[in-house]
Design a protein around this motif. Sequence first.
Motif: not given
Length: 107
Positions: A32-33, A36-42, A44
């Motif tokens: 994710d990093l 450049l994605r939000n690590p918590l999105a997956s 959720r």
Amino acid sequence: MLKKLYVSSKLGRILATSLGTSYFVLAGLKSDLLRLRNPLASYRSYRTKRGMSIWFDWIDWFGGYPFEVASPSNIVDFFVERGFVLTSLRTVGSSLGTNQFVFRRDQ
């Protein structure tokens, strides 16, 4: 050849689950990093994709009930011997995941 995989002791299940979940959390965080994605999105959205929480999925994978592992050729041979014909096969190769088989019974 089938291999039976199961962690029979409570301490072993805790250790297997801890190590396994740590690996997947760190691998997902890295991925994710880098993207450049939000690590918590997956985490959720996991329940909507798989139908269960990621925590209980990990418990099943790493320290849950006994299961057996078989190669795709073992699965195909088993069903062909019983009168089925393989119509579709999707394998994950050497990565983690689930192979998918579609058989049709010859009448």
